[in-house]
Structures are given as C-alpha cells and as structure tokens.
Design an enzyme around this catalytic site. Structure first.
Site, PDB file in Angstrom:
ATOM      1  N   ASN A  11       0.867  -1.180   0.000  1.00  0.00           N
ATOM      2  CA  ASN A  11       0.000   0.000   0.000  1.00  0.00           C
ATOM      3  C   ASN A  11       0.905   1.233   0.000  1.00  0.00           C
ATOM      4  OD1 ASN A  11      -1.814   2.042   0.510  1.00  0.00           O
ATOM      5  ND2 ASN A  11      -2.434   1.317   2.541  1.00  0.00           N
ATOM      6  N   TRP A  12       0.961   1.899  -1.149  1.00  0.00           N
ATOM      7  CA  TRP A  12       1.821   3.093  -1.247  1.00  0.00           C
ATOM      8  C   TRP A  12       1.236   4.294  -0.513  1.00  0.00           C
ATOM      9  CZ3 TRP A  12       3.504   3.308  -7.144  1.00  0.00           C
ATOM     10  CH2 TRP A  12       4.485   2.345  -7.367  1.00  0.00           C
ATOM     11  N   LYS A  13      -0.029   4.218  -0.142  1.00  0.00           N
ATOM     12  CA  LYS A  13      -0.720   5.353   0.499  1.00  0.00           C
ATOM     13  C   LYS A  13      -0.561   6.595  -0.389  1.00  0.00           C
ATOM     14  CE  LYS A  13      -0.160   3.041   4.881  1.00  0.00           C
ATOM     15  NZ  LYS A  13       0.007   3.097   6.321  1.00  0.00           N
ATOM     16  N   HIS A 102      -9.580   1.015   5.212  1.00  0.00           N
ATOM     17  CA  HIS A 102      -8.301   1.202   5.901  1.00  0.00           C
ATOM     18  C   HIS A 102      -8.500   2.184   7.065  1.00  0.00           C
ATOM     19  CE1 HIS A 102      -4.162   2.254   6.732  1.00  0.00           C
ATOM     20  NE2 HIS A 102      -3.800   1.175   6.044  1.00  0.00           N
ATOM     21  N   GLU A 151      -5.639  -5.177  10.591  1.00  0.00           N
ATOM     22  CA  GLU A 151      -4.614  -4.160  10.782  1.00  0.00           C
ATOM     23  C   GLU A 151      -4.819  -3.412  12.098  1.00  0.00           C
ATOM     24  OE1 GLU A 151      -2.863  -2.805   6.841  1.00  0.00           O
ATOM     25  OE2 GLU A 151      -4.650  -1.633   7.188  1.00  0.00           O
ATOM     26  N   SER A 189       3.539  -2.849  10.085  1.00  0.00           N
ATOM     27  CA  SER A 189       4.990  -2.983  10.296  1.00  0.00           C
ATOM     28  C   SER A 189       5.558  -4.323   9.823  1.00  0.00           C
ATOM     29  CB  SER A 189       5.338  -2.727  11.767  1.00  0.00           C
ATOM     30  OG  SER A 189       4.970  -1.404  12.130  1.00  0.00           O
ATOM     31  N   GLY A 210       2.942  -1.399   4.232  1.00  0.00           N
ATOM     32  CA  GLY A 210       2.872  -0.010   3.774  1.00  0.00           C
ATOM     33  C   GLY A 210       4.291   0.496   3.502  1.00  0.00           C
ATOM     34  N   GLY A 211       4.963   0.923   4.570  1.00  0.00           N
ATOM     35  CA  GLY A 211       6.320   1.476   4.444  1.00  0.00           C
ATOM     36  C   GLY A 211       7.258   0.574   3.655  1.00  0.00           C
TER      37      GLY A 211
HETATM   38  P1  PGA Z   1       2.998  -0.178   7.594  1.00  0.00           P
HETATM   39  O1  PGA Z   1       1.523   0.118   7.063  1.00  0.00           O
HETATM   40  O2  PGA Z   1       3.478  -1.432   6.951  1.00  0.00           O
HETATM   41  O3  PGA Z   1       3.798   1.038   7.175  1.00  0.00           O
HETATM   42  O4  PGA Z   1       2.910  -0.333   9.084  1.00  0.00           O
HETATM   43  C1  PGA Z   1       0.583  -0.904   6.947  1.00  0.00           C
HETATM   44  C2  PGA Z   1      -0.712  -0.367   6.410  1.00  0.00           C
HETATM   45  O5  PGA Z   1      -1.193   0.680   6.869  1.00  0.00           O
HETATM   46  O6  PGA Z   1      -1.292  -0.955   5.498  1.00  0.00           O
END
Ligand code: PGA
Length: 231
Positions: A11-13, A102, A151, A189, A210-211
C-alpha cells in the site's frame, strides 16, 4: 499454509510522483529479472494512488512483471455528478484489487460502516477484488468480501508488529465469526525480516505492507523472503 499463493499487497498510500512510480516499476523489474521469486508461491500486488494506475497498468502490459494492481479506496457511488470521486467502473480493467476500510480512511475521512458497505457493493458490481480492512476481530465485514485485512492501529507505521501467532488467532476468530472461508491478511509494520513468521501461519493468507512497499528493493525482498518461507 492454508492456500497458495501467499499475497503480499503493498500500500503506497499518498506517496510518489508519477516519475517515482515509473522508476519504482523499472527497478522492481530489474530486481525480479535478477532474482525471480516463485509466482506459484507468492502473489505481488501494489495498491497505488489513482493518478498512477493507468500508467502502471500500461507498463505492466508491456512487461512480464508478475505484479497486480490495486487502488486504496473507491467511490461509494456509481458514475455521475459526484465531483472529485473515482467510480469503481473507471478502475475495473486497470486494477484487480481495492482496499476498503483502511484505518486511515476511517480516521481522516470519517468513513462509516454504512459508507464502506456501499463501496464494497460498487467494487463488487464491476468485479474488483475487495480487501476489507478491520482494526480488530469484532468489526463488521460486509457480504461478498473475500479478503479481510487485519490491521491493528497500534502496529501501523510504528515498527511494532503484531506477532504472527496473535494475528493467526485473530484470523481464526474472524473466519469463525463470519462462518465462511475468507483470506485473512495481516498489516502493520511487516518487513523482510518478519514476513516469514506470517507466511508459516496456517490461517494467514497474506500481508499488507505499507512502508516496506515504498522501495522496490525492499518490496522485492518481501517477496523473495515470503517465497522461501512457504513450505
Ligand atoms: P505499515 O503500514 O506497513 O507502514 O505499518 C501498513 C498499512 O497501513 O497498510
């Protein structure tokens, strides 16, 4: 493992200019060609900002990169006079997946269960695969959802991941409560270092980083590590 492939859904957000998105795709192709991962074991997905979906979809058509596209939300309305919205039918044909619910959408955009259920309806009506995110095991999941993303908010972007054992227990409880087989994926994470622990859990069918999806090399290592951990 309950079933293959194990999904790694990045997820690039709200990140990346168009140039950065294109460079990411070229880099990912280079890493994949140098060190391919077994596509029968892992399925890579990137949920990109709407802006990039057409370009990324064209790049994928021209290459042999084993990657599917998704988006991060969708309009709760069909096409029409809804200024600023992107309707599901505009995305069908370009992407396979859509994240709905989300925690960042619920928090910053005040999306309610009712609105999210409308989004699921719209997405399903054009054949998009919904990854419906919940922040704990007791939250409502609309009918017709095949992927549920667990999540916990405290684990998102904090570097403090939920243990694989706890995530697996939550997955069992979600499936029991819904009374049907769904693919439960874990987000919060996830890194190349800890992804293997989730892969080995019987009731987890994927992860939602995400990250760790923002850099092509890190995303590629998530996939190679996940494929190595599949037994
Ligand atoms: P993260 O984000 O891997 O940066 O913790 C996960 C997400 O929000 O989908």
């Amino acid at each position: 493992m309950s079933k293959l492939p194990f999904y790694v859904i990045g997820n690039w957000k709200s990140n990346k200019t168009m140039d950065e998105a294109v460079i990411w795709m070229r880099d990912f192709e280079t890493f994949y060609k140098k060190t391919p991962f077994d596509v029968t074991k892992v399925q890579a997905v990137i949920c990109a900002p709407f802006l990039h979906v057409t370009t990324l979809s064209s790049l994928l058509t021209l290459s042999n990169i084993p990657l599917k596209l998704g988006v991060q939300t969708i309009s709760s309305f069909a096409v029409g006079a809804y200024t600023g919205e992107v309707a599901a039918s505009m995305i069908a044909g370009l992407a396979h997946f859509v994240l709905i619910g989300h925690s960042e959408r619920r928090k910053h955009f005040k999306e309610t269960d009712e609105e999210l259920a409308q989004k699921v309806k719209q997405a399903k009506s054009v054949g998009l695969e919904v990854v419906y995110c919940v922040q704990d095991e007791n939250m409502t999941v609309p009918d017709g959802v095949n992927f549920v993303g667990y999540e916990p908010v405290w684990a998102i972007g904090t570097g403090k991941a939920e243990t694989a054992e706890n995530a697996n227990t939550v997955a069992v409880n979600i499936k029991k409560r819904l009374g049907r087989e769904v693919t439960v994926i874990y987000g919060g994470s996830v890194t190349p270092e800890n992804i293997g622990t989730y892969v080995t859990m019987q009731h987890l069918g994927g992860v939602l980083p995400g990250g760790a999806s923002l850099k092509a090399d890190t995303f590629h290592s998530l996939l190679t590590h996940a494929a190595e951990s599949v037994t």
